[in-house]
Design a protein around this motif. Structure first.
Motif, PDB file in Angstrom:
ATOM      1  N   GLY A 179       0.862  -1.185   0.000  1.00  0.00           N
ATOM      2  CA  GLY A 179       0.000   0.000   0.000  1.00  0.00           C
ATOM      3  C   GLY A 179       0.889   1.223   0.000  1.00  0.00           C
ATOM      4  N   GLY A 180       0.304   2.353   0.377  1.00  0.00           N
ATOM      5  CA  GLY A 180       1.101   3.588   0.427  1.00  0.00           C
ATOM      6  C   GLY A 180       1.587   4.002  -0.944  1.00  0.00           C
ATOM      7  N   MET A 181       0.682   3.945  -1.926  1.00  0.00           N
ATOM      8  CA  MET A 181       1.064   4.231  -3.315  1.00  0.00           C
ATOM      9  C   MET A 181       1.675   5.627  -3.436  1.00  0.00           C
ATOM     10  SD  MET A 181      -1.251   3.588  -6.644  1.00  0.00           S
ATOM     11  CE  MET A 181      -0.744   3.983  -8.306  1.00  0.00           C
ATOM     12  N   GLY A 182       2.834   5.685  -4.070  1.00  0.00           N
ATOM     13  CA  GLY A 182       3.553   6.948  -4.233  1.00  0.00           C
ATOM     14  C   GLY A 182       4.687   7.127  -3.253  1.00  0.00           C
ATOM     15  N   SER A 183       4.864   6.158  -2.343  1.00  0.00           N
ATOM     16  CA  SER A 183       5.839   6.351  -1.267  1.00  0.00           C
ATOM     17  C   SER A 183       7.159   5.606  -1.478  1.00  0.00           C
ATOM     18  CB  SER A 183       5.239   5.907   0.072  1.00  0.00           C
ATOM     19  OG  SER A 183       5.062   4.498   0.092  1.00  0.00           O
ATOM     20  N   THR A 241      10.419   7.739  -1.633  1.00  0.00           N
ATOM     21  CA  THR A 241      10.796   8.439  -0.395  1.00  0.00           C
ATOM     22  C   THR A 241      11.195   7.458   0.702  1.00  0.00           C
ATOM     23  OG1 THR A 241       8.442   8.725   0.053  1.00  0.00           O
ATOM     24  CG2 THR A 241       9.651  10.654  -0.706  1.00  0.00           C
ATOM     25  N   ILE A 242      10.660   6.246   0.685  1.00  0.00           N
ATOM     26  CA  ILE A 242      11.168   5.231   1.617  1.00  0.00           C
ATOM     27  C   ILE A 242      12.644   4.972   1.303  1.00  0.00           C
ATOM     28  CG2 ILE A 242      11.015   2.814   2.345  1.00  0.00           C
ATOM     29  CD1 ILE A 242       8.016   2.951   1.761  1.00  0.00           C
ATOM     30  N   GLY A 255       3.107  -6.423   7.507  1.00  0.00           N
ATOM     31  CA  GLY A 255       4.085  -5.337   7.513  1.00  0.00           C
ATOM     32  C   GLY A 255       5.033  -5.391   8.690  1.00  0.00           C
TER      33      GLY A 255
END
Lengths: 199, 171
Positions: A52-56, A59-60, A181
């Protein structure tokens, strides 16, 4: 904008090449096909596949690269995921971590939601956007010869690096990583930081 | 906002908590603290284009063994709601310090909807929230939220009331 010519590279082949002899490489994968791709190449503790966390994803990779400047960090994600996190090009460019590479497997489709065309199918140039944001080492890779040259750059050249690799829009068998997770987190941190890093 | 020490109190709290990566989206209320973070090389001040980036950044930081914090305006809480799934599903530490708009004597009606719902929005996402109305309580609240975040690991936010910051007046 015009349609570019049909991609020829197979995404699993690309990822196998990117992750060959991976050693201590730290790998973050965007949700969906990119996560299945890195898992198909081997479900390692130093993989952090997203659910999940689409777009991340990028930056991770940035936070990880800043925390571990001696380790190479590779983010592998898709064009749809990257389009949702375009601001991270600018954020990465400002921090300029030498140990970070971001690879976008660009099939010009939202593969998990019905293969709708993404903006890149109509000519949006993700490598160009990254370059304009200030990331110096950008490229768009379209064939096997370019891929073989790019692997060395992505794995070893001074970052930050952002490469788009055009891949075929195939739907491949899922290679599913663990979904919990907290497990992925502890597994990753213990492999990187030692057993004491377990929560 | 003049002659206040609470931004310094936050910085001391972040130092006490061993925070290294400080992601921020600017807000007037955080001006002094952001300046301090940029000037002090014990921390890495990281400008973000959106608060969402901060959730990823701090996840990566902690996976790599560093602690971080996210400085933001209260309106940014609306921007991070889905991204909180990562901190929640992976149970990652997430320390947020937001200066509030749209809360007390706000002159800009477009700020009010998020200002009035920020705390509930965070609580719905299982974030521990300390709302602070008095400047002398700010530093202590950041320490308390940091303990929740890093000892959990869990998500915790300090919301600094617009009563502390003061409201803009567009005259």
């Amino acid at each position: 904008m015009t349609h570019p010519k049909q991609p020829v590279l197979d995404r699993r082949h690309v990822v196998e090449n990117l992750l060959a002899d991976r050693g201590e490489l730290l790998v973050v994968a965007g949700l969906g096909a990119s996560a299945w791709d890195i898992t198909a190449a081997g479900d390692y503790a130093l993989n952090f596949p997203l659910w999940g966390g689409m777009g991340s994803a990028a930056t991770i990779g940035l936070g990880l690269a800043l925390a571990q400047p001696e380790r190479r960090v590779l983010v592998i994600t898709g064009d749809g995921e990257m389009l949702m996190g375009l601001g991270s090009f600018a954020t990465i460019a400002v921090q300029a971590p030498k140990n970070l590479a971001v690879v976008v497997l660009d099939n010009e489709r939202y593969g998990e939601t019905g293969m709708q065309e993404t903006h890149t199918a109509f000519g949006t140039d993700l490598a160009g956007m990254a370059a304009a944001a200030g990331i110096a080492a950008t490229a768009t890779i379209r064939n096997e010869a370019e891929l073989q040259d790019a692997v060395a750059v992505i794995r070893h050249a001074e970052g930050p690096i952002m490469h788009v690799i055009k891949v075929k829009a195939d739907t491949l068998p899922k290679a599913v990583p663990p979904k919990d997770g907290a497990y992925l987190r502890d597994r990753f941190r213990m492999a990187l930081l030692g057993d004491a890093a377990a929560v | 906002m003049n002659n206040t020490t609470w931004p310094d109190d936050i910085f001391r709290a972040l130092m006490d908590l061993d925070v290294i990566q400080v992601g921020y989206v600017p807000d007037a209320g955080h001006t002094k603290l952001i300046q301090t973070c940029i000037a002090d090389n014990r921390v890495r001040a990281i400008p973000l284009t959106s608060e969402e980036e901060g959730i990823g950044l701090l996840a990566g930081a902690w996976l790599g063994g560093q602690r971080g914090a996210l400085l933001m305006q209260g309106s940014g809480i609306g921007n991070i709601v889905n991204m909180l799934c990562m901190a929640r599903a992976c149970r990652l530490p997430l320390l947020m310090v937001a200066t509030m708009r749209g809360q007390w004597g706000e002159m800009n009606p477009w700020q009010v909807p998020m200002g009035q719902t920020a705390e509930e929005t965070l609580k719905l996402q299982d974030v521990t929230v300390y709302s602070v109305d008095r400047p002398e309580d700010v530093g202590e609240a950041v320490i308390a939220a940091g303990r929740i975040a890093f000892n959990g690991p869990a998500m915790a936010a300090v919301l600094i009331s617009q009563r502390i910051i003061g409201s803009k007046d567009f005259k």
